[in-house]
Design an enzyme around this catalytic site. Sequence first.
Site, PDB file in Angstrom:
ATOM      1  N   GLU A 175      11.271  -3.485  -9.205  1.00  0.00           N
ATOM      2  CA  GLU A 175      10.044  -3.550  -8.532  1.00  0.00           C
ATOM      3  C   GLU A 175       8.977  -2.748  -9.290  1.00  0.00           C
ATOM      4  O   GLU A 175       7.776  -3.123  -9.343  1.00  0.00           O
ATOM      5  CB  GLU A 175      10.469  -3.262  -7.205  1.00  0.00           C
ATOM      6  N   GLY A 203       5.834  -0.746   2.697  1.00  0.00           N
ATOM      7  CA  GLY A 203       6.180  -0.347   3.860  1.00  0.00           C
ATOM      8  C   GLY A 203       7.588   0.610   3.916  1.00  0.00           C
ATOM      9  O   GLY A 203       7.981   1.501   4.762  1.00  0.00           O
ATOM     10  N   ALA A 204       8.567   0.165   3.172  1.00  0.00           N
ATOM     11  CA  ALA A 204       9.825   0.816   2.900  1.00  0.00           C
ATOM     12  C   ALA A 204      10.152   1.512   1.834  1.00  0.00           C
ATOM     13  O   ALA A 204      11.026   2.500   1.942  1.00  0.00           O
ATOM     14  CB  ALA A 204      10.824  -0.111   3.526  1.00  0.00           C
ATOM     15  N   SER A 205       9.381   1.297   0.699  1.00  0.00           N
ATOM     16  CA  SER A 205       9.712   1.936  -0.326  1.00  0.00           C
ATOM     17  C   SER A 205       8.377   2.404  -1.445  1.00  0.00           C
ATOM     18  O   SER A 205       7.334   1.699  -0.847  1.00  0.00           O
ATOM     19  CB  SER A 205      10.739   1.577  -1.343  1.00  0.00           C
ATOM     20  N   THR A 206       8.374   3.253  -2.153  1.00  0.00           N
ATOM     21  CA  THR A 206       7.330   3.289  -3.033  1.00  0.00           C
ATOM     22  C   THR A 206       7.608   3.456  -4.419  1.00  0.00           C
ATOM     23  O   THR A 206       8.575   4.188  -4.442  1.00  0.00           O
ATOM     24  CB  THR A 206       6.398   4.575  -2.657  1.00  0.00           C
ATOM     25  N   GLN A 207       6.980   2.933  -5.509  1.00  0.00           N
ATOM     26  CA  GLN A 207       7.275   2.988  -6.736  1.00  0.00           C
ATOM     27  C   GLN A 207       6.178   3.754  -7.463  1.00  0.00           C
ATOM     28  O   GLN A 207       4.654   3.546  -7.216  1.00  0.00           O
ATOM     29  CB  GLN A 207       7.464   1.529  -7.348  1.00  0.00           C
TER      30      GLN A 207
HETATM   31  O1  ITT Z   1       7.135  -3.221  -0.429  1.00  0.00           O
HETATM   32  P1  ITT Z   1       7.726  -3.052   0.874  1.00  0.00           P
HETATM   33  O2  ITT Z   1       8.288  -1.796   0.930  1.00  0.00           O
HETATM   34  O3  ITT Z   1       9.128  -4.019   0.806  1.00  0.00           O
HETATM   35  O4  ITT Z   1       6.702  -3.527   2.023  1.00  0.00           O
HETATM   36  P2  ITT Z   1       5.813  -4.536   2.113  1.00  0.00           P
HETATM   37  O5  ITT Z   1       5.819  -5.387   0.592  1.00  0.00           O
HETATM   38  O6  ITT Z   1       5.981  -5.326   3.265  1.00  0.00           O
HETATM   39  O7  ITT Z   1       4.563  -3.439   2.075  1.00  0.00           O
HETATM   40  P3  ITT Z   1       2.885  -4.086   2.158  1.00  0.00           P
HETATM   41  O8  ITT Z   1       2.429  -3.514   0.547  1.00  0.00           O
HETATM   42  O9  ITT Z   1       2.769  -5.562   2.195  1.00  0.00           O
HETATM   43  O10 ITT Z   1       2.278  -3.266   3.291  1.00  0.00           O
HETATM   44  C1  ITT Z   1       2.305  -1.802   3.143  1.00  0.00           C
HETATM   45  C2  ITT Z   1       1.995  -1.209   4.566  1.00  0.00           C
HETATM   46  O11 ITT Z   1       0.770  -1.643   4.540  1.00  0.00           O
HETATM   47  C3  ITT Z   1       0.426  -2.098   6.026  1.00  0.00           C
HETATM   48  N1  ITT Z   1      -0.506  -3.022   5.752  1.00  0.00           N
HETATM   49  C4  ITT Z   1      -0.540  -4.293   5.134  1.00  0.00           C
HETATM   50  N2  ITT Z   1      -1.797  -4.692   5.193  1.00  0.00           N
HETATM   51  C5  ITT Z   1      -2.447  -3.917   5.644  1.00  0.00           C
HETATM   52  C6  ITT Z   1      -3.724  -3.655   6.067  1.00  0.00           C
HETATM   53  O12 ITT Z   1      -4.714  -4.857   5.608  1.00  0.00           O
HETATM   54  N3  ITT Z   1      -4.363  -2.569   6.392  1.00  0.00           N
HETATM   55  C7  ITT Z   1      -3.643  -1.575   6.981  1.00  0.00           C
HETATM   56  N4  ITT Z   1      -2.219  -1.509   6.458  1.00  0.00           N
HETATM   57  C8  ITT Z   1      -1.713  -2.629   6.148  1.00  0.00           C
HETATM   58  C9  ITT Z   1       1.752  -2.913   6.108  1.00  0.00           C
HETATM   59  O13 ITT Z   1       1.923  -2.973   7.631  1.00  0.00           O
HETATM   60  C10 ITT Z   1       2.934  -1.758   5.663  1.00  0.00           C
HETATM   61  O14 ITT Z   1       2.798  -0.858   6.556  1.00  0.00           O
HETATM   62 CA    CA Z   2       5.531  -4.530  -1.451  1.00  0.00          CA
END
Ligand code: ITT
Ligand code: CA
Length: 492
Positions: A175, A203-207
């Site tokens: 990723e 939402g669950a990890s950061t890189q």
């Molecule tokens: O990579 P993983 O960890 O699997 O998570 P994800 O891919 O679902 O994570 P996103 O980047 O889609 O979103 C990351 C976070 O940002 C939030 N998010 C998404 N769109 C947003 C917006 O327009 N404004 C604020 N927060 C938002 C979302 O609810 C998650 O908490």
């Molecule tokens: Ca993501």
Amino acid sequence: NDQTGLYSVFRNPWHTPLTIFIAVVGVIAIVALVTVAVLQNKPLIPKYKYGIVLDAGSSHTAMYIYEWPAEKDNNTGRVEQTHSCKVKGPGISSYASDPKKAGQSLQVCMKEAERFVPSERHEETPLYLGATAGMRLLNIENSTASDQVFQAVSESLQKSPFSFQGARILSGQEEGAFGWVTVNYLDDRLKQVCTTGALDLGGASTQISFVSDAFDGSESPNNSVNFRLYGNDYNLYTHSFLCYGKDQVLRMALSGPGSISDPCFHNGYSESKNYMTLYNSPCVSKRKPVSSPADFTHVGKGNFYQCQELVKSVFDFTQCKYTQCSFNGVYQPTLQGPFGAFSAYYFVMNFLNLTDTSVPLQSVKEALARYCSTPWETIKKQHPGIKLKYLAEYCFSGTYILTLLTEGYNFTSETFSKIRFIKQIKGSDAGWTLGYMLNLTNMIPAEAPDTPLLPHAGYVSVITVIALVLFLLFVLSLRPLWPRCSQKPQIV
Ligand SMILES: O=P(O)(O)OP(=O)(O)OP(=O)(O)OC[C@H]1O[C@@H](n2cnc3c(O)ncnc32)[C@H](O)[C@@H]1O
Ligand SMILES: [Ca+2]
């Protein structure tokens, strides 16, 4: 009947050896150049190819359609995102108790893809689904449920007319590395030595991924990914912090002591929440108190500096068995070069109007402190159109981002200014999906594709010039020697 001069030549222009020679040379030259031009630069009417990637994230799934001119498979920077579709509902890991719904949730976007990709291309178009931290956590908690979700998702995608290539969980390393490939491919940096680092917050990890001269992978091989792209060798440092996506960190912060009165939420914010939902994640289950009431009231106190202390409590800065670490004992070489920060980094900093990194870091912190101390009622009035779930969390998320970047990754006020908060580059979303597809479709050659001696236009103009010169010579060769001035020109 004059057998000399123009008449005789017109009657049988092949008489003069000069003419014949020029004509033969001309024809050979034109045929040769046109052949090379055609071989070099294939048909003029470009045929396009397509690829589809589904990003099954912890909080949501998104579909991306990529398009590129068929004969440019190997050239850099020609693949573009032509469409994206946000799947309604939560991420696929949320359907653990009803896996079928995970497959059904993808149908609307897949129908949209059928409309966006020309039907004659459907069966040749590769379709991939990659899942990230949400499914990593489900797999840890309940691998049977994880398998059932993938089963349901695969059955659903096999029904599409595209060439389904499988659904799988990406490793954190993949990723991070593919996010870096995407950013540098789109920024056209894969032909240069100086590349851009990639910062991805989910939402669950950061890189975090970047090339560092000080890093040869020997100290921490697990953080090293080697790429040979377009004739350049890159030794990439990458790390994925599971549970350090912003949703999971919020759970960790809330599950800490005295979290009920929360400095990361605005004054006047008060929501009753359920401990079950808070603790149903492997990221916080260890923090679950033995006996806790079913519900609690989450009350906001709105104080950025106290919030920063609370957020710091989810990091471990003490243990490090390497020469240097970021946090939680993870090796990290010295930061180097510019960085692109995308996904939630962008969503949050863009909302807070803090994407301008030419502003001194101290001023960014002061602006965020002012925002966090704004009462909840005022915040709601100022942002009527924003989803309340997102609106309530921006103070926390902004504080987490600044703490992660400065305390976690050791960005200083000087290196912070080299970060660009980005959503897209040249119209394509920054994220792992493009890099993932480029890798699986072998569209990033290890060696630089040999560039044609002349670009297509170059060939055409060379041919035209030669043809004109030869034609001119040919015509000139037809002109008789000066006619004897006594002769009247013969009308032929
Ligand atoms: O990579 P993983 O960890 O699997 O998570 P994800 O891919 O679902 O994570 P996103 O980047 O889609 O979103 C990351 C976070 O940002 C939030 N998010 C998404 N769109 C947003 C917006 O327009 N404004 C604020 N927060 C938002 C979302 O609810 C998650 O908490
Ligand atoms: Ca993501």
